[in-house]
Design a protein around this motif. Structure first.
Motif, PDB file in Angstrom:
ATOM      1  N   LEU A 100      82.015  26.675 156.404  1.00 31.38           N
ATOM      2  CA  LEU A 100      83.354  26.889 155.856  1.00 31.38           C
ATOM      3  C   LEU A 100      84.372  27.175 156.967  1.00 31.38           C
ATOM      4  O   LEU A 100      85.513  26.700 156.912  1.00 31.38           O
ATOM      5  CB  LEU A 100      83.319  28.047 154.859  1.00 31.38           C
ATOM      6  CG  LEU A 100      82.551  27.783 153.555  1.00 31.38           C
ATOM      7  CD1 LEU A 100      82.507  29.045 152.703  1.00 31.38           C
ATOM      8  CD2 LEU A 100      83.188  26.637 152.775  1.00 31.38           C
ATOM      9  N   THR A 101      83.951  27.925 157.975  1.00 33.95           N
ATOM     10  CA  THR A 101      84.867  28.231 159.082  1.00 33.95           C
ATOM     11  C   THR A 101      85.233  26.969 159.856  1.00 33.95           C
ATOM     12  O   THR A 101      86.406  26.739 160.184  1.00 33.95           O
ATOM     13  CB  THR A 101      84.235  29.267 160.020  1.00 33.95           C
ATOM     14  OG1 THR A 101      83.901  30.445 159.273  1.00 33.95           O
ATOM     15  CG2 THR A 101      85.172  29.632 161.140  1.00 33.95           C
ATOM     16  N   VAL A 102      84.245  26.150 160.161  1.00 37.77           N
ATOM     17  CA  VAL A 102      84.509  24.905 160.890  1.00 37.77           C
ATOM     18  C   VAL A 102      85.418  23.981 160.074  1.00 37.77           C
ATOM     19  O   VAL A 102      86.360  23.373 160.613  1.00 37.77           O
ATOM     20  CB  VAL A 102      83.184  24.209 161.234  1.00 37.77           C
ATOM     21  CG1 VAL A 102      83.434  22.814 161.804  1.00 37.77           C
ATOM     22  CG2 VAL A 102      82.393  25.040 162.232  1.00 37.77           C
ATOM     23  N   ALA A 103      85.161  23.889 158.771  1.00 37.85           N
ATOM     24  CA  ALA A 103      86.005  23.039 157.931  1.00 37.85           C
ATOM     25  C   ALA A 103      87.438  23.543 157.898  1.00 37.85           C
ATOM     26  O   ALA A 103      88.396  22.756 157.984  1.00 37.85           O
ATOM     27  CB  ALA A 103      85.419  22.982 156.519  1.00 37.85           C
ATOM     28  N   VAL A 153      88.993  25.354 160.209  1.00 45.72           N
ATOM     29  CA  VAL A 153      89.613  25.135 161.516  1.00 45.72           C
ATOM     30  C   VAL A 153      90.023  23.673 161.687  1.00 45.72           C
ATOM     31  O   VAL A 153      91.119  23.356 162.182  1.00 45.72           O
ATOM     32  CB  VAL A 153      88.658  25.577 162.637  1.00 45.72           C
ATOM     33  CG1 VAL A 153      89.178  25.145 163.997  1.00 45.72           C
ATOM     34  CG2 VAL A 153      88.473  27.088 162.607  1.00 45.72           C
ATOM     35  N   LEU A 154      89.180  22.769 161.260  1.00 41.59           N
ATOM     36  CA  LEU A 154      89.509  21.347 161.380  1.00 41.59           C
ATOM     37  C   LEU A 154      90.713  20.984 160.518  1.00 41.59           C
ATOM     38  O   LEU A 154      91.579  20.212 160.938  1.00 41.59           O
ATOM     39  CB  LEU A 154      88.296  20.506 160.984  1.00 41.59           C
ATOM     40  CG  LEU A 154      87.116  20.506 161.960  1.00 41.59           C
ATOM     41  CD1 LEU A 154      85.963  19.701 161.392  1.00 41.59           C
ATOM     42  CD2 LEU A 154      87.529  19.952 163.315  1.00 41.59           C
ATOM     43  N   LEU A 155      90.764  21.519 159.297  1.00 41.09           N
ATOM     44  CA  LEU A 155      91.899  21.208 158.430  1.00 41.09           C
ATOM     45  C   LEU A 155      93.207  21.765 158.980  1.00 41.09           C
ATOM     46  O   LEU A 155      94.273  21.161 158.799  1.00 41.09           O
ATOM     47  CB  LEU A 155      91.633  21.770 157.030  1.00 41.09           C
ATOM     48  CG  LEU A 155      90.554  21.056 156.210  1.00 41.09           C
ATOM     49  CD1 LEU A 155      90.360  21.754 154.874  1.00 41.09           C
ATOM     50  CD2 LEU A 155      90.914  19.597 155.986  1.00 41.09           C
ATOM     51  N   ARG A 179      95.772  17.242 162.059  1.00 37.95           N
ATOM     52  CA  ARG A 179      96.687  16.782 161.017  1.00 37.95           C
ATOM     53  C   ARG A 179      96.221  15.486 160.380  1.00 37.95           C
ATOM     54  O   ARG A 179      96.375  15.279 159.176  1.00 37.95           O
ATOM     55  CB  ARG A 179      98.083  16.603 161.618  1.00 37.95           C
ATOM     56  CG  ARG A 179      99.142  16.239 160.594  1.00 37.95           C
ATOM     57  CD  ARG A 179     100.505  16.172 161.233  1.00 37.95           C
ATOM     58  NE  ARG A 179     101.526  15.856 160.250  1.00 37.95           N
ATOM     59  CZ  ARG A 179     102.823  15.721 160.509  1.00 37.95           C
ATOM     60  NH1 ARG A 179     103.233  15.895 161.778  1.00 37.95           N
ATOM     61  NH2 ARG A 179     103.681  15.429 159.570  1.00 37.95           N
ATOM     62  N   ALA A 180      95.649  14.596 161.195  1.00 44.30           N
ATOM     63  CA  ALA A 180      95.170  13.316 160.654  1.00 44.30           C
ATOM     64  C   ALA A 180      94.059  13.513 159.634  1.00 44.30           C
ATOM     65  O   ALA A 180      93.868  12.676 158.754  1.00 44.30           O
ATOM     66  CB  ALA A 180      94.679  12.425 161.795  1.00 44.30           C
ATOM     67  N   LEU A 181      93.330  14.616 159.739  1.00 43.85           N
ATOM     68  CA  LEU A 181      92.286  14.911 158.767  1.00 43.85           C
ATOM     69  C   LEU A 181      92.835  15.678 157.569  1.00 43.85           C
ATOM     70  O   LEU A 181      92.341  15.519 156.448  1.00 43.85           O
ATOM     71  CB  LEU A 181      91.177  15.719 159.444  1.00 43.85           C
ATOM     72  CG  LEU A 181      89.972  16.116 158.598  1.00 43.85           C
ATOM     73  CD1 LEU A 181      89.225  14.880 158.132  1.00 43.85           C
ATOM     74  CD2 LEU A 181      89.041  17.019 159.409  1.00 43.85           C
ATOM     75  N   ARG A 182      93.872  16.508 157.810  1.00 39.14           N
ATOM     76  CA  ARG A 182      94.400  17.358 156.743  1.00 39.14           C
ATOM     77  C   ARG A 182      95.061  16.538 155.642  1.00 39.14           C
ATOM     78  O   ARG A 182      94.887  16.833 154.449  1.00 39.14           O
ATOM     79  CB  ARG A 182      95.388  18.352 157.337  1.00 39.14           C
ATOM     80  CG  ARG A 182      95.964  19.324 156.309  1.00 39.14           C
ATOM     81  CD  ARG A 182      96.705  20.460 156.965  1.00 39.14           C
ATOM     82  NE  ARG A 182      97.890  20.015 157.679  1.00 39.14           N
ATOM     83  CZ  ARG A 182      98.002  20.010 159.001  1.00 39.14           C
ATOM     84  NH1 ARG A 182      96.995  20.416 159.762  1.00 39.14           N
ATOM     85  NH2 ARG A 182      99.118  19.608 159.588  1.00 39.14           N
TER      86      ARG A 182
END
Length: 248
Positions: free
Chosen positions: A191-194, A196-198, A202-205
């Motif tokens: 959950l923490t990694v997800a 942080v990535l989001l 921005r391209a993933l968010r």
């Protein structure tokens, strides 16, 4: 126009040849049948390598009661129907029932090769896209399908535990403290990694937020339609009952 002017005119350029339509080679035409026959070939290779197990299984099938085998086959076929009901209940658009059941048969076959349900989801995603369902809607339906099935299975299990409390010894099923700690740590890390990535990518968010909006909109719409609710939750609850009936 004089003869001299006619002789000085440039000659017309030759017409460009029309590009010929690409012709599929014979090897390309044979790829799809080869891929279809590949699982059968692998099963045959396994039977040759592990002949003792294959012979023992065939002998047990030959000595089994044919009527019980027929009943198990019927319940197995009903699991495909239940899976098709859940797939239809997870999508607002109406799908053709026959093709949907056939796709779930193919999905179950692919699921024997790829782990964690990836084969079934890949086949179903391809089927939905061929039916004109947009990719965000199709992936949202797969996510809802994956969420509803374990919830319904847990509810069915709890009902059986309340009705038959002596069937299972829960003490043997509860993991030890170390296993619980590792599972909790792994879930927290994921959950923490997800998160942080989001936040950072921005391209993933943007596609993730779009997917969540589509999924929530479809969930609200589906649960306003009693037929979809019955197909979604009824099919998900019927699946473990049918699987248990096959084993019985």
């Amino acid at each position: 126009m004089s003869q001299l002017q006619l002789e000085t005119l440039p000659a017309p350029l030759p017409a460009a040849p029309c590009p010929a339509a690409p012709r599929r080679s014979r090897a390309a035409r044979l790829v799809r049948p080869a891929l279809v026959l590949l699982p059968l070939l692998l099963v045959g290779v396994w039977a040759l390598v592990d002949r003792r197990t294959a012979y023992a299984g065939a002998a047990r099938l030959a000595s089994a009661d044919p009527w019980w085998l027929l009943a198990a086959l019927v319940f197995t076929c009903l699991t495909w129907v239940a899976a098709a009901c859940v797939r239809q209940g997870a999508l607002p658009e109406r799908l053709p029932p026959g093709l949907l059941v056939a796709s779930q048969f193919a999905a179950g076959a692919a699921n024997q090769v790829l782990p964690a349900g990836l084969g079934a989801h890949a086949v179903t995603l391809r089927f939905l896209q061929r039916r004109g369902i947009a990719l965000p809607r199709a992936t949202a339906s797969l996510a809802l399908y994956s969420l509803v099935k374990p919830v319904a299975r847990t509810l069915v299990l709890l009902v059986f535990l309340v009705a038959f409390p002596d069937v299972l010894r829960l003490g043997a099923l509860v993991p030890d403290d170390r296993t619980l700690l590792l599972a909790a740590g792994g879930a927290a890390l994921a959950l923490t990694v997800a998160a942080v990535l989001l936040v950072t990518v921005r391209a993933l968010r943007r596609p993730v937020l779009g997917f969540l909006r589509t999924a929530l909109t479809d969930v609200r719409e589906l649960h306003t339609r009693p037929g979809r609710v019955l197909a979604l939750w009824g099919g998900a609850a019927a699946t473990p009952l049918l699987q248990g009936s096959v084993i019985a």
